[in-house]
Design a protein around this motif. Structure first.
Motif, short mmCIF file in Angstrom:
data_model
loop_
_atom_site.label_atom_id
_atom_site.label_comp_id
_atom_site.label_asym_id
_atom_site.label_seq_id
_atom_site.Cartn_x
_atom_site.Cartn_y
_atom_site.Cartn_z
N GLN A 55 0.84 -1.20 0.00
CA GLN A 55 0.00 0.00 0.00
C GLN A 55 0.86 1.24 0.00
O GLN A 55 2.02 1.21 0.42
CB GLN A 55 -0.88 0.03 1.26
N ILE A 56 0.26 2.33 -0.45
CA ILE A 56 0.95 3.61 -0.33
C ILE A 56 0.67 4.14 1.06
O ILE A 56 -0.49 4.33 1.44
CB ILE A 56 0.46 4.60 -1.40
N VAL A 57 1.71 4.32 1.85
CA VAL A 57 1.49 4.80 3.21
C VAL A 57 1.71 6.31 3.34
O VAL A 57 1.17 6.95 4.21
CB VAL A 57 2.34 4.04 4.26
N GLU A 58 2.53 6.85 2.46
CA GLU A 58 2.72 8.30 2.48
C GLU A 58 3.07 8.80 1.10
O GLU A 58 3.73 8.11 0.32
CB GLU A 58 3.80 8.70 3.49
N HIS A 59 2.62 10.00 0.81
CA HIS A 59 2.86 10.61 -0.48
C HIS A 59 3.10 12.09 -0.23
O HIS A 59 2.28 12.74 0.42
CB HIS A 59 1.62 10.37 -1.38
N ALA A 60 4.24 12.62 -0.67
CA ALA A 60 4.56 14.00 -0.34
C ALA A 60 5.60 14.57 -1.29
O ALA A 60 6.36 13.82 -1.90
CB ALA A 60 5.11 14.09 1.09
N PRO A 61 5.64 15.91 -1.41
CA PRO A 61 6.76 16.53 -2.11
C PRO A 61 8.05 16.18 -1.36
O PRO A 61 8.01 16.02 -0.14
CB PRO A 61 6.48 18.03 -2.02
N LEU A 69 8.58 15.40 2.73
CA LEU A 69 8.74 14.04 3.23
C LEU A 69 9.91 13.95 4.20
O LEU A 69 9.83 13.29 5.23
CB LEU A 69 8.96 13.06 2.07
N PHE A 70 11.00 14.62 3.86
CA PHE A 70 12.18 14.51 4.71
C PHE A 70 12.12 15.45 5.91
O PHE A 70 12.64 15.13 6.98
CB PHE A 70 13.45 14.79 3.89
N SER A 71 11.44 16.60 5.76
CA SER A 71 11.41 17.54 6.89
C SER A 71 10.22 17.27 7.80
O SER A 71 10.26 17.56 8.98
CB SER A 71 11.38 18.98 6.38
N ASN A 72 9.15 16.69 7.25
CA ASN A 72 7.94 16.53 8.04
C ASN A 72 7.25 15.19 7.74
O ASN A 72 6.12 15.16 7.26
CB ASN A 72 7.00 17.72 7.71
N PRO A 73 7.93 14.08 8.01
CA PRO A 73 7.31 12.80 7.70
C PRO A 73 6.11 12.57 8.63
O PRO A 73 6.19 12.87 9.82
CB PRO A 73 8.42 11.79 7.99
N GLN A 74 5.01 12.05 8.08
CA GLN A 74 3.79 11.91 8.88
C GLN A 74 3.47 10.46 9.22
O GLN A 74 2.88 10.18 10.24
CB GLN A 74 2.61 12.53 8.12
N HIS A 75 3.85 9.54 8.33
CA HIS A 75 3.54 8.14 8.64
C HIS A 75 4.63 7.58 9.56
O HIS A 75 5.82 7.84 9.34
CB HIS A 75 3.45 7.33 7.35
N PRO A 76 4.25 6.81 10.56
CA PRO A 76 5.26 6.27 11.49
C PRO A 76 6.35 5.46 10.78
O PRO A 76 7.49 5.44 11.23
CB PRO A 76 4.44 5.37 12.42
N TYR A 77 5.98 4.81 9.66
CA TYR A 77 6.98 4.02 8.94
C TYR A 77 8.03 4.93 8.32
O TYR A 77 9.23 4.69 8.46
CB TYR A 77 6.31 3.18 7.86
N THR A 78 7.59 6.00 7.65
CA THR A 78 8.53 6.96 7.06
C THR A 78 9.42 7.56 8.15
O THR A 78 10.64 7.65 8.00
CB THR A 78 7.77 8.10 6.36
N GLU A 79 8.78 7.93 9.22
CA GLU A 79 9.49 8.53 10.35
C GLU A 79 10.57 7.58 10.86
O GLU A 79 11.73 7.98 11.03
CB GLU A 79 8.45 8.79 11.44
N ALA A 80 10.19 6.31 11.06
CA ALA A 80 11.14 5.33 11.58
C ALA A 80 12.26 5.09 10.58
O ALA A 80 13.43 5.00 10.95
CB ALA A 80 10.42 4.02 11.89
N LEU A 81 11.89 5.01 9.30
CA LEU A 81 12.87 4.75 8.26
C LEU A 81 13.93 5.84 8.25
O LEU A 81 15.13 5.59 8.13
CB LEU A 81 12.15 4.69 6.91
N HIS A 130 0.35 16.42 0.06
CA HIS A 130 0.97 15.56 1.07
C HIS A 130 -0.15 14.79 1.79
O HIS A 130 -1.07 15.39 2.33
CB HIS A 130 1.74 16.43 2.07
N ASP A 131 -0.10 13.46 1.77
CA ASP A 131 -1.07 12.69 2.52
C ASP A 131 -0.41 11.47 3.14
O ASP A 131 0.67 11.05 2.71
CB ASP A 131 -2.26 12.28 1.64
N ALA A 132 -1.04 10.92 4.17
CA ALA A 132 -0.47 9.75 4.86
C ALA A 132 -1.60 8.81 5.25
O ALA A 132 -2.66 9.25 5.68
CB ALA A 132 0.30 10.19 6.10
#
Lengths: 364, 336
Positions: free
Chosen positions: B237-243, B247-259, B318-320
């Motif tokens: 699934q797509i968990v986050e989509h952002a410019p 994405l790098f300055s304000n990750p919203q999905h916990p997976y992106t954040e953890a990554l 930007h969506d998550a």
């Protein structure tokens, strides 16, 4: 080269190690040349430290790691393991030494026998080298599984039932079975996903602390080496071009190759991505036919005429920092050739990869 | 979700299932995204997250069976690629949509010269005669930075190095002036110094040729340097989509954040200990009924086990897919 640090004692001392593989060709399979995979490498690994060994594929880093453990019959050089020379020992004599030096391999899929249950895989070194009773061995295996974070209940499962990260844990447990002092980790995380890599690296660090292990950590991942290593050696075409403490190397790389290598690592930050990069032209020459002079002269952005003539010596430019580059040779720094990009840099940058390859082909 | 210029490629609700002996594997689950002309869309995810399968299913490159594209719509140039006939699809592949694969060693045919392999799409799709095709092939090799192009057309793939072979693959993909180029981990098999060369080349070619690019990778470092917009995939699934900057300055999905906190860097601060995402990625034996990341998520609420989160908007573009991003839920606190 000799490390000047007094406090930690070197556990492994490698001097002028050479590992050449013969090339046979023609109808009579005559020896026509050799691949100089490791060509005169010297370094120490201090007790309790992690020495990172980095380089691109084909630079000889894996061969170097395997040679240090004497998995090959080396061409030349000396290896002192805990004060004893093992460079010239026969494979039979080496068997008694194996318990103190172990290896974790890159591909956990290929390095575990698919027909053996995990307990048997981890137990195999115990069968070979110890005279423990069956029950004692079983107990030791379960302890090892605990130590690497594997569930005891899975002891009788086969490798295919485990994920990549768990398989690597099995490989690590097997390496630990005989209480070794020195472990060569050959790209232990390269086959794993990013989110799993961190788990394995943290495990290696925990085990090092717990059992007082010494690692030679071979990797092409410069950012992971920065995390785990105490000191870092950079290899290029069978030679160590730079060896330095971690912070010094990453903050201020001296050798032009180290500079280019670090600059090529993509940073996970869009703000930094726009920075000027050192882009090397061309490819790594073949180790069967290395260029004359410095091995890096075909791609070096700071190449000088002398680089095509003589091989640079490794010298200690500041305590603990070793560089093999003419830019740091006394006669050149004294004569006003400051360690900076020389005039021929432009020429080097514009020469096309093809030309570079041709140049290399022409060298006898 | 897309705004501004009309999208050149629009994917809605794509589902791909593999029929295996062990049952169904739901590799792609309800994936929707669009691609605007001239932009570079990065697709990040671990192995098994469904990023390659998504791209292969939308141009019909998956063998069916075992694969089955269940439903969805892929609009390209006014037609749905999922319902169009094989002939049209064949004309689009390699024509308007180019593809670069991960491993340049296995995707080039070792028994044909590089020239023949570049000329093949030119003759098939553009109907060029041999001589014209050869001239164009030489032009293409020159474009991707292979010196002495005319002479090298007669060489075989084994005579090229890894980086050079990937340049040849790029030349083949570019042969028919594609409007969309799909690059599946094009630099993963290469060394960092060669990867830097290919990234430079792609940036240059993009501005020169103005095509839209979908760049699949697992390397966030590569994405940061090259992408305009990023899709993060996890568990099909797509968990986050952002410019890219968001994405790098304000990750919203916990997976992106953890990554982003997991990966060490060569510059910047060095953490004493790596942050770990505990657990394993999910195996998708059934259609998802809950958040795929819940097992490894440090925020996990009760609702995460019951429902698949929709993609909640964060800001423009930007969506998550995380209940934490659902403003309505956040207000009534019922999820806690």
């Amino acid at each position: 080269m000799r490390d000047t640090m007094d406090a930690p004692q070197p556990l492994v001392q490698v001097r002028d190690l050479k590992m050449h593989f013969p090339i046979y060709a023609g109808l009579l399979r005559r020896r026509v040349g050799e691949v100089k995979a490791v060509d005169g490498v010297s370094f120490d690994v201090m007790e309790g430290e992690t020495l990172g060994l980095v380089g691109e594929s084909g630079c000889g880093k894996s061969t170097c790691g395997r040679s240090v453990l004497r998995l090959y019959d080396i061409t030349a050089g000396s290896i002192l393991m805990d004060g004893d020379e093992i460079g010239a020992l026969s494979q039979g004599q080496l068997r008694t030494r194996r318990p103190t030096m172990q290896m974790v391999f890159q591909d956990p899929q290929a390095s575990l026998n698919p027909r053996m249950p995990v307990s048997a895989i981890i137990q195999e070194p115990l069968d070979e080298h110890t005279k423990l009773s069956k029950a004692e061995k079983r107990e030791k295996v379960l302890e090892l599984m605990d130590a690497v974070g594997l569930n005891r209940r899975f002891a009788n499962r086969f490798p295919h039932a485990f994920s990549g990260g768990q398989r690597q844990r099995i490989g690590i447990a097997r390496a630990l079975a005989l209480n070794p002092k020195f472990i060569v980790c050959d790209e232990p995380i390269a086959a794993l996903d990013v989110s799993i890599q961190a788990q394995v690296v943290n495990l290696l660090e925990d085990l090092q602390e717990k059992f007082g292990l010494t690692y030679l950590f071979i990797s092409h991942d410069l950012s992971m080496v920065r995390h785990i290593a105490t000191r870092v050696a950079v290899m290029y075409l069978g030679r160590i071009v730079e060896l330095a403490p971690r912070e010094a190397l990453y903050a201020d790389p001296l050798h032009p190759y180290t500079k280019a290598l670090l600059s090529a690592v993509p940073e996970p930050d869009p703000e930094l991505a726009a920075k000027e990069r050192v882009i090397l032209t061309g490819d790594v020459p073949s180790p069967a036919n290395p260029p004359k002079g410095c091995n890096f002269c075909t791609r070096c952005p700071a190449v000088m005429p002398v680089c095509h003539e003589t091989d640079p010596e490794t010298r200690e430019v500041s305590p603990g920092r070793f560089v093999a580059c003419h830019l740091f040779a006394d006669e050149y720094t004294a004569a006003g050739h400051a360690p900076a990009v020389s005039q021929s840099a432009g020429q080097g940058a514009t020469s096309s990869p093809q030309e570079t390859l041709n140049q290399q082909g022409e060298t006898p | 979700m897309a705004d501004g210029a009309a999208p050149i490629l629009d994917v809605q609700g794509l589902n791909t299932v593999f029929h295996t002996r062990g049952g169904e594997v739901h590799a792609v689950n309800d994936v929707s995204f669009s691609l605007k002309p001239g932009e570079l869309l990065g697709v990040v995810g671990e192995s098994g997250s469904g990023k390659s399968v998504t791209m292969m299913s939308l141009i019909g490159l998956l063998p069916t069976p075992p694969a089955e594209v269940r439903n969805g719509r892929v609009m390209f140039a006014g037609q749905d690629l999922l319902t169009t006939d094989a002939e049209t699809l064949r004309n689009i592949r390699g024509g308007d949509i180019g593809f670069i694969f991960q491993d340049p060693m296995t995707s080039l045919n070792p028994v044909f010269t590089v020239g023949m392999q570049i000329m093949e799409p030119l003759r098939k799709h553009m109907g060029l005669r041999k001589r014209a095709a050869k001239a164009r092939a030489a032009e293409l090799l020159d474009l991707v930075g292979i010196p002495d192009a005319m002479a090298r057309l007669d060489d075989y793939p084994h005579q090229f190095s890894g980086g050079m072979r990937q340049r040849v693959m790029i030349a083949i993909a570019l042969a028919c002036d594609p409007k969309v180029l799909i690059a599946d981990e094009p630099t993963t098999a290469l060394d960092v110094t060669i990867q830097a060369q290919i990234l430079e080349l792609m940036k240059e070619l993009r501005t020169k040729l103005g095509m839209a690019v979908i760049w699949i990778t697992h390397d966030l470092g590569v994405i940061a340097g090259i992408a305009d917009r990023v899709i993060v995939m996890y568990g099909g699934q797509i968990v986050e989509h952002a410019p890219v900057r968001d994405l790098f300055s304000n990750p919203q999905h916990p997976y992106t954040e953890a990554l982003l906190t997991t990966i060490p860097t060569v510059t910047g601060a060095r953490s004493k200990r790596l942050t770990v995402i505990e657990g394993q990625p999910p195996i998708l034996g059934a259609p998802p009924e809950a958040c795929p990341f819940r097992e490894r998520c440090k925020y996990r609420f009760e609702i995460c086990d019951r429902m698949v989160p929709a993609r909640y908007p964060i800001s423009d573009g930007h969506d998550a897919a995380c209940f934490r991003a659902d403003t309505a839920l956040r207000k009534d606190k019922s999820y806690a």
